[in-house]
Motif scaffolding. Sequence first.
Motif, short mmCIF file in Angstrom:
data_model
loop_
_atom_site.label_atom_id
_atom_site.label_comp_id
_atom_site.label_asym_id
_atom_site.label_seq_id
_atom_site.Cartn_x
_atom_site.Cartn_y
_atom_site.Cartn_z
N GLU A 149 0.74 -1.35 0.08
CA GLU A 149 -0.04 -0.07 0.07
C GLU A 149 0.94 1.19 0.16
OE1 GLU A 149 -3.75 1.76 2.53
OE2 GLU A 149 -2.75 0.01 3.16
N ARG A 212 -7.11 7.85 -9.99
CA ARG A 212 -8.10 6.90 -9.39
C ARG A 212 -8.28 5.98 -10.27
NH1 ARG A 212 -5.92 8.68 -5.61
NH2 ARG A 212 -6.68 9.61 -3.74
N GLU A 214 -8.75 1.21 -11.33
CA GLU A 214 -8.76 0.05 -11.22
C GLU A 214 -8.26 -0.91 -12.29
OE1 GLU A 214 -9.26 -3.81 -8.65
OE2 GLU A 214 -9.55 -1.52 -8.09
N SER A 258 -5.25 -1.34 -7.67
CA SER A 258 -6.22 -0.97 -6.95
C SER A 258 -6.23 0.25 -6.30
CB SER A 258 -6.88 -2.21 -6.04
OG SER A 258 -8.10 -2.02 -5.58
N ASN A 259 -6.14 1.22 -7.15
CA ASN A 259 -5.85 2.66 -6.79
C ASN A 259 -7.12 3.60 -6.52
OD1 ASN A 259 -4.27 4.71 -5.86
ND2 ASN A 259 -3.34 5.33 -8.00
N GLY A 260 -8.06 3.18 -5.79
CA GLY A 260 -9.32 3.97 -5.75
C GLY A 260 -10.31 3.81 -6.79
N PHE A 263 -15.75 2.27 -6.71
CA PHE A 263 -16.37 3.17 -5.95
C PHE A 263 -17.37 2.23 -5.06
CE2 PHE A 263 -16.28 5.77 -10.06
CZ PHE A 263 -14.85 6.02 -9.68
N TRP A 267 -14.94 -1.59 -1.16
CA TRP A 267 -13.66 -0.74 -1.60
C TRP A 267 -13.77 0.71 -1.30
CZ3 TRP A 267 -10.43 -4.68 -2.87
CH2 TRP A 267 -11.21 -5.69 -3.07
N ASN A 268 -15.07 1.22 -1.85
CA ASN A 268 -15.21 2.72 -1.39
C ASN A 268 -14.23 3.62 -1.86
OD1 ASN A 268 -17.68 1.73 -0.36
ND2 ASN A 268 -16.94 1.41 1.79
N GLY A 269 -13.76 3.34 -2.85
CA GLY A 269 -12.58 4.25 -3.48
C GLY A 269 -11.55 4.47 -2.60
N ARG A 270 -11.20 3.61 -1.90
CA ARG A 270 -9.84 3.70 -1.18
C ARG A 270 -8.68 3.36 -2.16
NH1 ARG A 270 -13.11 0.47 2.62
NH2 ARG A 270 -13.59 1.52 4.24
N HIS A 271 -7.65 3.89 -1.98
CA HIS A 271 -6.46 4.16 -2.92
C HIS A 271 -5.13 3.53 -2.50
CE1 HIS A 271 -5.18 7.55 -0.60
NE2 HIS A 271 -4.07 7.56 -1.28
#
Length: 363
Positions: A149, A212, A214, A258-260, A263, A267-271
């Motif tokens: 990460e 952002r 995927e 998996s960079n945000g 949505f 995952w909720n847009g986490r980067h």
Amino acid sequence: MNQHKFQAEGISAALDLAVGHLTEFAIEGDGRTLKPLHRAPWIGRDDLPEGLPQGVVRLSGDFLCAPFSRSDVEAAPLHGWSANSEWQVVSDDAVAGGRRASFRLERQIMGAVVEKTLILRDGHPFLYQEHSFTGGSGAISVAHHPMTEMADGGRLAFSPKRLAATPPDVTEPDPARGAHLLAYPARSSDLTRFPAADGGQTDLTDYSAVRRHEDFVTLVEADHGSMGWTAVARKAEADVVLVLKNPAELPVTMLWISNGGRFYAPWNGRHGVLGIEDGRAAIGHAASLGDNWLKQEGVETAFALGGRIAFRQVVGAMPLDGGDPPSQVEALPGRLRLTFADGSHREVPFDETFLRIGEPILK
């Protein structure tokens, strides 16, 4: 959580026995504690979407995929029972200069008994791991799944690759649910000039903290005759994460970026997450056994079962100032040498025999 923890001098790890994922991995170095592997932030929450595989619910660190991706030959969740069901401790012993822990998957895969051996060595900033299959029938695709990460992005470097390619299917085709950066399908022999979805090009060695997206791309090892490696220089974390392999066993490195770009939950847009998935696989078990594009390139995508097969990987980290990854990583007697663009070197203790096919798991 039912974890099995073990340690050696300056290094420690823990395995989630419910799914076989590494939940902890810490390395002491230069007065710091390095934690190179990612752990999903939703672990332990009770508001997750229904129907998620246990391997997603408890997504951590690194794990064995068997098969890689879809289990469409023998029924199992995504990435197989090896990533979604219970493992039992077989042994945990002190060995010369470190500690060795062995585990067995409670289920069989394609009739084979699956075992995991993890080794920590005193003063070595690496986890040495072997997975083996004994018996069974048919063939199995496999991959490791280490995830790191990056809070503020980073730079990537690799052992020589012949080409990079994306699959036919876009990772997130619905813009309401996600976003992607790369073109699908596409390929390039230059990792710094890969076709992008907007018709331009993008640099696969630059992990941006701003974009952002995927994406999924497979890197095919070139025929260079030496160790395969991936180095991730993490900017905010001021370290370099290293993933090492023998290309004869694991000829491809699949990058899950998996960079945000997702949505939706969980995952909720986490980067900032990068999977470095060294494997012998195409996408899906049936595809790995069939006539896939990698086989057409002369790349093996499965192991034949029946006797005993085994494959190994090494993952670790070391402090790094400056933000640029090494230009070369090489195994020397008793140490690993990192060479940088300015000609400087860094060396750390390393078991250079571990990745050689046929070598005993311990000297």
